[in-house]
Design an enzyme around this catalytic site. Structure first.
Site, mmCIF file in Angstrom:
data_model
loop_
_atom_site.group_PDB
_atom_site.id
_atom_site.type_symbol
_atom_site.label_atom_id
_atom_site.label_comp_id
_atom_site.label_asym_id
_atom_site.label_seq_id
_atom_site.Cartn_x
_atom_site.Cartn_y
_atom_site.Cartn_z
ATOM 1 C CE LYS A 21 -22.472 30.831 -19.177
ATOM 2 N NZ LYS A 21 -22.362 30.353 -19.492
ATOM 3 N N GLY A 111 -16.517 30.446 -22.232
ATOM 4 C CA GLY A 111 -17.803 30.129 -22.114
ATOM 5 C C GLY A 111 -18.757 29.824 -20.675
ATOM 6 N N GLY A 113 -18.974 32.647 -18.546
ATOM 7 C CA GLY A 113 -19.326 34.362 -19.070
ATOM 8 C C GLY A 113 -18.918 34.924 -17.711
ATOM 9 N N GLY A 114 -17.562 35.053 -18.307
ATOM 10 C CA GLY A 114 -16.501 36.193 -17.697
ATOM 11 C C GLY A 114 -17.100 37.907 -18.091
ATOM 12 N N GLY A 115 -16.669 37.930 -18.908
ATOM 13 C CA GLY A 115 -17.341 39.250 -19.832
ATOM 14 C C GLY A 115 -18.409 39.779 -19.449
ATOM 15 C CB ALA A 117 -18.774 37.916 -14.369
ATOM 16 C CG ASP A 149 -25.024 34.174 -20.961
ATOM 17 O OD1 ASP A 149 -25.812 33.704 -21.389
ATOM 18 O OD2 ASP A 149 -23.969 34.110 -21.568
HETATM 19 O O1 C5P Z 1 -25.930 38.331 -26.046
HETATM 20 P P1 C5P Z 1 -24.029 38.399 -26.077
HETATM 21 O O2 C5P Z 1 -23.620 39.212 -26.904
HETATM 22 O O3 C5P Z 1 -23.893 37.811 -25.236
HETATM 23 O O4 C5P Z 1 -24.499 37.218 -27.616
HETATM 24 C C1 C5P Z 1 -23.005 36.859 -27.996
HETATM 25 C C2 C5P Z 1 -23.506 35.743 -29.548
HETATM 26 O O5 C5P Z 1 -24.134 35.031 -29.331
HETATM 27 C C3 C5P Z 1 -25.158 36.574 -30.501
HETATM 28 O O6 C5P Z 1 -24.518 37.795 -30.963
HETATM 29 C C4 C5P Z 1 -25.240 35.890 -31.071
HETATM 30 O O7 C5P Z 1 -24.951 35.333 -32.392
HETATM 31 C C5 C5P Z 1 -25.631 34.584 -30.081
HETATM 32 N N1 C5P Z 1 -26.499 33.881 -29.337
HETATM 33 C C6 C5P Z 1 -27.107 33.674 -29.724
HETATM 34 N N2 C5P Z 1 -28.580 33.399 -28.935
HETATM 35 C C7 C5P Z 1 -28.733 33.625 -27.923
HETATM 36 C C8 C5P Z 1 -27.484 34.710 -27.606
HETATM 37 C C9 C5P Z 1 -26.180 34.331 -27.925
HETATM 38 O O8 C5P Z 1 -27.916 33.157 -31.025
HETATM 39 N N3 C5P Z 1 -29.162 33.164 -27.096
#
Ligand code: C5P
Length: 314
Positions: A21, A111, A113-115, A117, A149
């Site tokens: 994405k 950045g 969103g591969g993981g 996906a 994501d």
């Molecule tokens: O949810 P995900 O594991 O992809 O998020 C990775 C990190 O990105 C979170 O631990 C957080 O530090 C940051 N994040 C955030 N606010 C969001 C999405 C992600 O601070 N809305």
């Protein structure tokens, strides 16, 4: 006489494809009680894909290869696809395991969103393989637990994300947008980029608005998507994480300028970076931009959006 075979021979190995994405708009608001930032984002799923093959197994394992550098991808319990499979098994009471084979086409830690996906694909693949038959809403609930994501990777297309980015509402989009992505070996950590944005704001810099109001997607972005108008979308692209990614990787500033000089309508950091995304007027312009960026030594990939979310490939 029929030959002996698996009860559901079609389910011996399930292949699912899920998209990467780009956030065409990302406003970052305040830090919420759970430590996440409140977001308003517009996601577009693009035609760089993760392919996941799920095979029944007694335990849980994963192997990774791909057209992008996969050396940074964990294959132990930190792997998000594996965590997705385990979560589905524990939620449904499934007693067996799975082997997941992942072929990555989305840049790692880029950045895009591969993981996420991979996790969405693993949920869909294991649901089919194990015949657990969760509803879309149930799968979305599990996806949100795996990462902000992941619900979008499941849904695909074009969508607005609020809350942590995981509360989705559909956005109307017409036509097809052409992108060039420049990948980068030096992946950025998403938490580090958010932390840098917080630090940047605390330093009271003036080049970004302080996080005071509730974030909201700019109506210009919605109009541009609805009209299928790349020029209008280019003018409205915004990513609050860009300044933070550029603080950590100052060379990204020149890279964006380079892509724009090569003919892109606009360049932006994709999500938390360091992949840069260049929106182009049409497929021909995208080819020119890709060739020019490749010629100057970058790894540049063309893709279009929107494309569907995680789907079983027959
Ligand atoms: O949810 P995900 O594991 O992809 O998020 C990775 C990190 O990105 C979170 O631990 C957080 O530090 C940051 N994040 C955030 N606010 C969001 C999405 C992600 O601070 N809305």
């Amino acid at each position: 006489m029929s030959t002996a075979g698996p009860l559901r021979p079609d389910a011996a190995r399930v292949h699912v494809r899920a998209p990467g994405k780009v956030n065409v708009f990302l406003e970052v608001g305040r830090v919420m009680d759970d430590g996440y930032h409140e977001l308003a984002t517009a996601f577009q799923a693009v035609s760089l894909f993760e392919d996941v093959w799920a095979t029944a197994s007694d335990d849980f394992s994963v192997s990774v290869h791909g057209s992008v550098d996969t050396s940074g991808v964990p294959i132990d319990d930190r792997n998000l696809a594996l965590r997705a499979a385990r979560l589905l098994a524990s939620k449904t009471g499934y007693k067996g395991g799975v082997h997941l084979e992942i072929r990555k086409g989305v840049p790692v830690a880029g950045g895009m969103g591969g993981g996420s996906a991979d996790a969405a694909a693993a949920l869909v693949a294991c649901d089919a393989l194990w015949d657990t038959r969760l509803t879309t809403t149930q799968l979305q609930g599990l996806a949100a637990r795996l990462g902000a994501d992941v619900p979008f990777a499941l849904q695909g297309g074009t969508a607005i994300g609020t809350g942590r980015g995981d509360e989705l509402s559909p956005a109307l989009a017409r036509g097809r947008f052409e992108w060039v992505f420049v990948t980068d070996g030096g992946g950025l950590s998403t938490p580090q980029v958010y932390a840098e944005l917080d630090a940047h704001r605390e330093r009271a810099q003036t080049d970004i608005a302080p996080a005071v109001r509730q974030p909201v997607v700019d109506p210009d972005v919605l109009h541009a998507l609805r009209a299928g108008d790349p020029l209008r979308l280019a003018a409205a692209l915004r990513n609050d994480l860009q300044v933070a990614a550029q603080n950590l990787r100052p060379d990204l500033v020149a890279r964006i300028e380079e892509g724009e000089r090569a003919g892109a309508l606009a360049g932006i950091v994709s999500g938390s970076g360091p992949t840069t995304a260049f929106l182009c007027a049409d497929a021909e312009a995208a080819l020119d931009v890709r060739v020019a960026l490749s010629a100057s030594g970058h790894v540049a990939l063309s893709a279009h959006g929107p494309v569907p979310g995680a789907r079983v490939i027959p």
